[in-house]
Design an enzyme around this catalytic site. Structure first.
Site, PDB file in Angstrom:
ATOM      1  N   GLN A  97      46.642  44.103  33.497  1.00  0.00           N
ATOM      2  CA  GLN A  97      45.772  43.153  32.788  1.00  0.00           C
ATOM      3  C   GLN A  97      44.351  43.287  33.315  1.00  0.00           C
ATOM      4  OE1 GLN A  97      47.998  39.110  32.624  1.00  0.00           O
ATOM      5  NE2 GLN A  97      48.989  40.320  34.195  1.00  0.00           N
ATOM      6  N   HIS A 115      44.135  44.648  28.626  1.00  0.00           N
ATOM      7  CA  HIS A 115      42.938  43.837  28.348  1.00  0.00           C
ATOM      8  C   HIS A 115      41.665  44.670  28.307  1.00  0.00           C
ATOM      9  CE1 HIS A 115      45.189  39.968  29.864  1.00  0.00           C
ATOM     10  NE2 HIS A 115      45.627  40.405  28.699  1.00  0.00           N
TER      11      HIS A 115
HETATM   12  P1  NAD Z   1      44.947  35.105  37.605  1.00  0.00           P
HETATM   13  O1  NAD Z   1      43.609  34.969  38.246  1.00  0.00           O
HETATM   14  O2  NAD Z   1      45.350  34.106  36.590  1.00  0.00           O
HETATM   15  O3  NAD Z   1      46.083  35.143  38.701  1.00  0.00           O
HETATM   16  C1  NAD Z   1      46.000  35.917  39.833  1.00  0.00           C
HETATM   17  C2  NAD Z   1      47.319  35.864  40.575  1.00  0.00           C
HETATM   18  O4  NAD Z   1      47.236  36.728  41.711  1.00  0.00           O
HETATM   19  C3  NAD Z   1      47.708  34.467  41.105  1.00  0.00           C
HETATM   20  O5  NAD Z   1      49.058  34.215  40.772  1.00  0.00           O
HETATM   21  C4  NAD Z   1      47.541  34.603  42.635  1.00  0.00           C
HETATM   22  O6  NAD Z   1      48.470  33.824  43.357  1.00  0.00           O
HETATM   23  C5  NAD Z   1      47.789  36.086  42.846  1.00  0.00           C
HETATM   24  N1  NAD Z   1      47.134  36.683  44.012  1.00  0.00           N
HETATM   25  C6  NAD Z   1      45.870  36.496  44.446  1.00  0.00           C
HETATM   26  N2  NAD Z   1      45.617  37.277  45.513  1.00  0.00           N
HETATM   27  C7  NAD Z   1      46.751  37.970  45.767  1.00  0.00           C
HETATM   28  C8  NAD Z   1      47.122  38.934  46.733  1.00  0.00           C
HETATM   29  N3  NAD Z   1      46.266  39.378  47.661  1.00  0.00           N
HETATM   30  N4  NAD Z   1      48.382  39.442  46.690  1.00  0.00           N
HETATM   31  C9  NAD Z   1      49.278  39.018  45.752  1.00  0.00           C
HETATM   32  N5  NAD Z   1      48.976  38.110  44.805  1.00  0.00           N
HETATM   33  C10 NAD Z   1      47.731  37.588  44.813  1.00  0.00           C
HETATM   34  O7  NAD Z   1      44.955  36.565  37.014  1.00  0.00           O
HETATM   35  P2  NAD Z   1      45.736  37.206  35.833  1.00  0.00           P
HETATM   36  O8  NAD Z   1      47.103  36.629  35.726  1.00  0.00           O
HETATM   37  O9  NAD Z   1      45.621  38.642  35.994  1.00  0.00           O
HETATM   38  O10 NAD Z   1      44.930  36.744  34.491  1.00  0.00           O
HETATM   39  C11 NAD Z   1      43.521  36.685  34.389  1.00  0.00           C
HETATM   40  C12 NAD Z   1      42.884  37.641  33.345  1.00  0.00           C
HETATM   41  O11 NAD Z   1      41.450  37.724  33.571  1.00  0.00           O
HETATM   42  C13 NAD Z   1      43.359  39.056  33.511  1.00  0.00           C
HETATM   43  O12 NAD Z   1      44.379  39.267  32.627  1.00  0.00           O
HETATM   44  C14 NAD Z   1      42.124  39.930  33.235  1.00  0.00           C
HETATM   45  O13 NAD Z   1      41.982  40.239  31.884  1.00  0.00           O
HETATM   46  C15 NAD Z   1      40.969  39.071  33.662  1.00  0.00           C
HETATM   47  N6  NAD Z   1      40.556  39.414  35.067  1.00  0.00           N
HETATM   48  C16 NAD Z   1      40.486  40.725  35.479  1.00  0.00           C
HETATM   49  C17 NAD Z   1      40.145  41.031  36.804  1.00  0.00           C
HETATM   50  C18 NAD Z   1      40.082  42.477  37.251  1.00  0.00           C
HETATM   51  O14 NAD Z   1      39.980  43.364  36.422  1.00  0.00           O
HETATM   52  N7  NAD Z   1      40.177  42.754  38.551  1.00  0.00           N
HETATM   53  C19 NAD Z   1      39.878  40.008  37.701  1.00  0.00           C
HETATM   54  C20 NAD Z   1      39.957  38.669  37.243  1.00  0.00           C
HETATM   55  C21 NAD Z   1      40.293  38.380  35.920  1.00  0.00           C
END
Ligand code: NAD
Ligand code: ZN
Length: 237
Positions: A97, A115
């Site tokens: 995602q 995404h």
């Molecule tokens: P989310 O922010 O809703 O959830 C993140 C999850 O990761 C949480 O359940 C949290 O407990 C867990 N987490 C955080 N740090 C962690 C670690 N070190 N180890 C294991 N787990 C950990 O994110 P989502 O479910 O991916 O949905 C948000 C949407 O926003 C994504 O689908 C994406 O499209 C976008 N997004 C993308 C990025 C990226 O590309 N890096 C970053 C943020 C949001």
């Protein structure tokens, strides 16, 4: 990392596997998660079609800012461990995602982006695809004159059809599904592990905390994905 012997046996016996990853797998690289507490995403929310139609220049600048932030980040051990899984499982696929390109940078060859990708752009009118564009002013399409926007999925938009169909096919045919760092509340991505489970796969969640998926998966390992996944990979060798 504590893991039941039975679970390790199950993982080892699987020939096909895939991972669904979310913002938590990139969090150890320093990219804030969507719902994390530092508010990077929450104090700026112009990423939907309505906002783009109202103020395209503002939305363009916002994405440029995110892209430049992401550009400075490198893959972390969770990305490398998932790339290494390609040597353990046949046709290992990462369904992500995330929009940050870090799985590819770490060496994963089969990545399905649900995404989109922050480095790619597309014409808002005719759909023509463009690579990275470094322009402060929102660019226009050379084919139709429409406005160009980042090729990422905004709230309320459908997921790219091909990516979704491919992800579903892997979910239906894999014996093992890793769910890494995703809150499980963004649909339809969150239903992918459930499709796997229905088809008889063993589903393992790796997350810092309990999620809405926890009660449906077969096994949860709670902790930092950047620690757990490399350890897990070592145990599979
Ligand atoms: P989310 O922010 O809703 O959830 C993140 C999850 O990761 C949480 O359940 C949290 O407990 C867990 N987490 C955080 N740090 C962690 C670690 N070190 N180890 C294991 N787990 C950990 O994110 P989502 O479910 O991916 O949905 C948000 C949407 O926003 C994504 O689908 C994406 O499209 C976008 N997004 C993308 C990025 C990226 O590309 N890096 C970053 C943020 C949001
Ligand atoms: Zn166009």
């Amino acid at each position: 990392m504590k893991i039941d012997d039975e679970v390790l046996k199950k993982i080892k016996s699987a020939k096909t596997a895939f991972a669904l990853t979310g913002a938590g797998s990139s969090a150890p690289s320093g990219i804030p998660t969507f719902r994390g507490s530092n508010g990077f995403w929450t104090d700026k929310t112009p990423f939907d079609v309505e906002e783009f139609n109202k103020n395209p220049q503002k939305v363009w600048e916002w994405h440029c800012e995110i892209r430049e932030m992401i550009k400075k980040k490198a893959p972390n051990p969770s990305h490398f461990a998932l790339a290494n899984m390609q040597t353990v499982f046949r046709n290992f696929v990462v369904v992500t995602q995330n929009i940050d390109n870090l799985h590819q940078k770490a060496g994963s060859n089969r990545v399905i982006e649900l995404h989109g990708n922050i480095y790619r752009n597309k014409c808002n009118d005719c759909g023509k695809i463009f690579g990275e564009i470094n322009s402060k002013k929102i660019p226009e399409c050379d084919k139709c004159g429409g406005l160009i926007r980042p090729d990422v999925v905004w709230f309320g938009e459908p997921l790219p059809y091909d990516a979704l169909i491919k992800a579903r096919a892997y979910a239906e045919s894999s014996e093992l599904c890793f769910v890494v760092g995703t809150s499980g509340v963004v649909q339809p991505a969150a239903s992918i592990p459930l499709i796997s489970k229905e088809k008889g796969a063993f589903v393992i969640e790796i997350n810092r905390e309990k999620t809405v998926l926890s009660e449906y998966v077969d096994y949860s390992i709670f902790g930092d994905a950047a620690v757990i996944l490399p350890e897990l990979y070592e145990r599979l060798l």
